[in-house]
Design an enzyme around this catalytic site. Structure first.
Site, short mmCIF file in Angstrom:
data_model
loop_
_atom_site.label_atom_id
_atom_site.label_comp_id
_atom_site.label_asym_id
_atom_site.label_seq_id
_atom_site.Cartn_x
_atom_site.Cartn_y
_atom_site.Cartn_z
N SER A 55 35.55 6.27 64.16
CA SER A 55 35.87 6.41 65.48
C SER A 55 34.90 5.80 66.58
O SER A 55 33.70 6.00 66.30
CB SER A 55 36.29 7.83 65.65
N TYR A 58 38.28 3.46 71.94
CA TYR A 58 38.96 3.74 73.07
C TYR A 58 38.47 2.90 74.20
O TYR A 58 37.46 2.50 74.19
CB TYR A 58 38.64 5.18 73.37
N THR A 98 43.29 2.09 69.93
CA THR A 98 43.97 3.58 70.08
C THR A 98 44.80 3.50 71.45
O THR A 98 44.15 3.33 72.22
CB THR A 98 43.38 4.60 69.89
N LYS A 106 47.01 1.33 67.36
CA LYS A 106 47.03 2.79 66.87
C LYS A 106 47.89 3.57 67.81
O LYS A 106 47.15 3.82 68.85
CB LYS A 106 45.76 3.17 66.47
N HIS A 138 49.20 10.70 66.68
CA HIS A 138 47.38 11.13 66.72
C HIS A 138 47.31 12.71 66.02
O HIS A 138 46.92 13.35 66.71
CB HIS A 138 47.05 11.02 68.34
C1 FMN Z 1 39.38 15.80 64.82
C2 FMN Z 1 40.27 14.83 65.12
C3 FMN Z 1 39.58 13.67 65.86
C4 FMN Z 1 40.32 12.66 66.08
N1 FMN Z 1 39.56 11.33 66.69
C5 FMN Z 1 40.40 10.34 66.89
C6 FMN Z 1 39.58 9.32 67.44
O1 FMN Z 1 38.46 9.37 67.81
N2 FMN Z 1 40.32 8.10 67.50
C7 FMN Z 1 41.79 7.87 67.16
O2 FMN Z 1 42.16 6.79 67.10
N3 FMN Z 1 42.19 8.95 66.61
C8 FMN Z 1 41.47 10.06 66.36
N4 FMN Z 1 42.15 11.24 65.62
C9 FMN Z 1 43.71 10.88 65.19
C10 FMN Z 1 43.42 10.46 63.63
O3 FMN Z 1 42.86 9.21 63.65
C11 FMN Z 1 44.83 10.57 62.83
O4 FMN Z 1 45.75 9.76 63.59
C12 FMN Z 1 45.44 12.00 62.75
O5 FMN Z 1 44.23 12.60 62.33
C13 FMN Z 1 46.47 12.03 61.58
O6 FMN Z 1 46.82 13.14 61.18
P1 FMN Z 1 46.25 14.26 60.20
O7 FMN Z 1 45.00 15.01 60.65
O8 FMN Z 1 47.29 15.25 60.07
O9 FMN Z 1 46.15 13.30 58.96
C14 FMN Z 1 41.71 12.47 65.47
C15 FMN Z 1 42.45 13.39 64.87
C16 FMN Z 1 41.54 14.73 64.69
C17 FMN Z 1 42.15 15.82 63.47
#
Ligand code: FMN
Length: 355
Positions: free
Chosen positions: A105, A129, A155, A219, A243
């Protein structure tokens, strides 16, 4: 303890405290999409073939033209030092140990170069981002490029933060230094989210694709027309994602949004899907419905929270073992051969809405 694994497990709240736990576990609004991400996999039934020689199995897939040993990818997740002291180095070590592609990330609490060092020769992508101060984004991309990240994941589902009531309640602050603000004071989640550039459009993508000098993956796409546009804009891959239910509540689960996108893209870009993946058979369903790979988010994060790198590795190892066993039991020894014939609607009567 919730009846859904990984959702509000009481031990995690005790371990992380209400602020970090609410941030990691939570979703937007009434958290309907957060829950549906898990339920969507359960609505899909597997339809195994019998009397197939499954004594040798191959979990391999191809991503961005490169053969990979399996289709499991560690999703980009922010502020991992709030989950465990090892932070991103912990999940990166787990990815390297299991040959899982790692996506870092841009909201990382460990620098992209330090994570690259921990990954060694293991494959890695960098998630971006676009911030209102574009020079911050460009500096991160430059560091990623110099550190051997092979693709830029932009993203696009985060013009502003989702309506996250848990964070509003707890006022969670990111206490660890972050790569984009290494020596600054701790910031609230709201201050961090305010840095996102809400004016980003398709016209801006080329600027980042060019500066990146690496393939671009978008994404956060949920519509077939956007997927089509992503291909036209030159995206090498698309991540079908809501997300983790954290942005707009009541969207489709990623796996439910996937089939029309598979049709629209028609093989012109790689397709990845995420949201609620907790089992190897979820992964098999994603591949059967046309994905090339899946991203796993919280499931890996909870492994990290409970047991550091070893905990995250255990989660990934189990997913891989479950996928291997699923291929055998499905009568489809090669993951790359999974197709829609191996899945079906769960209950009679749902067939009409089946893709
Ligand atoms: C705590 C957390 C932080 C996240 N931070 C980002 C991020 O910085 N960038 C991003 O593109 N997606 C982020 N996501 C989304 C994840 O990349 C992913 O799309 C999502 O967690 C998938 O679902 P799941 O947690 O049910 O497996 C984040 C998700 C969580 C749970």
């Amino acid at each position: 303890m919730s009846d859904r694994p990984g959702l509000d497990d009481a031990d995690l709240e005790a371990l992380l405290g209400p602020g970090a736990h609410g941030y990691f576990a939570g979703g937007a609004g009434d958290e309907l999409t957060l829950r549906d991400n898990l339920d969507a996999w359960r609505r899909i039934a597997l339809t195994p073939r019998v009397l197939v020689d499954v004594s040798e199995r191959d979990l391999g897939t191809t991503l961005l033209g490169r053969r990979r040993p399996h289709p499991i990818v560690v999703a980009p997740m922010a502020y991992q030092k709030h989950a465990h002291a090892s932070g991103e180095l912990g999940t990166a070590a787990a990815a390297a140990a299991t040959e899982s592609l790692y996506v870092l990330s841009s909201q990382t609490t460990t620098s992209p170069s330090a994570v690259a060092e921990a990954l060694g020769p293991s494959d890695r992508w960098f998630q971006l981002y676009v911030f209102t101060d574009r020079s911050v984004s460009h500096d991160l991309v430059a560091e990623a490029r110099e550190s051997g990240y092979e693709a830029l994941v932009i993203t696009v589902d985060f013009p502003v933060a989702g309506w996250r009531e848990r964070d509003k309640r707890t006022g969670f602050r990111v206490e660890h230094p972050i790569a984009l603000n290494p020596s600054g004071p701790p910031l609230t989640i709201e201050q961090l989210f305010a840095m996102h550039d809400a004016s980003l459009t398709w016209d801006d993508l080329a600027e980042f694709a060019e500066a990146a000098g690496m393939p671009v993956v978008l994404k956060g796409v949920l519509r077939a027309d956007d997927a089509e546009r992503a291909v036209e804009a030159g995206a090498a891959g698309i991540i079908v994602s809501n997300h983790g239910g954290r942005q707009l509540d009541t969207t489709l689960a990623g796996i439910d949004a996937l089939p029309p996108i598979v049709d629209a893209v028609a093989g012109r870009a790689d397709l990845l899907v995420d949201g609620g993946v907790t089992r190897g058979w979820d992964v098999a369903k994603a591949l059967a419905l046309g994905a090339d790979a899946v991203l796993v988010g919280r499931h890996v994060l909870w492994g990290l929270a409970r047991g550091g790198a070893a905990g995250a590795e255990e989660v990934l190892q189990q997913l891989l073992a479950e996928l291997d066993s699923t291929l055998a039991l499905l009568g489809c020894p090669r993951a790359a051969d999974l197709d829609a014939s191996y899945v079906g609607p769960r209950r009679a009567g749902e067939a009409s809405s089946w893709p």
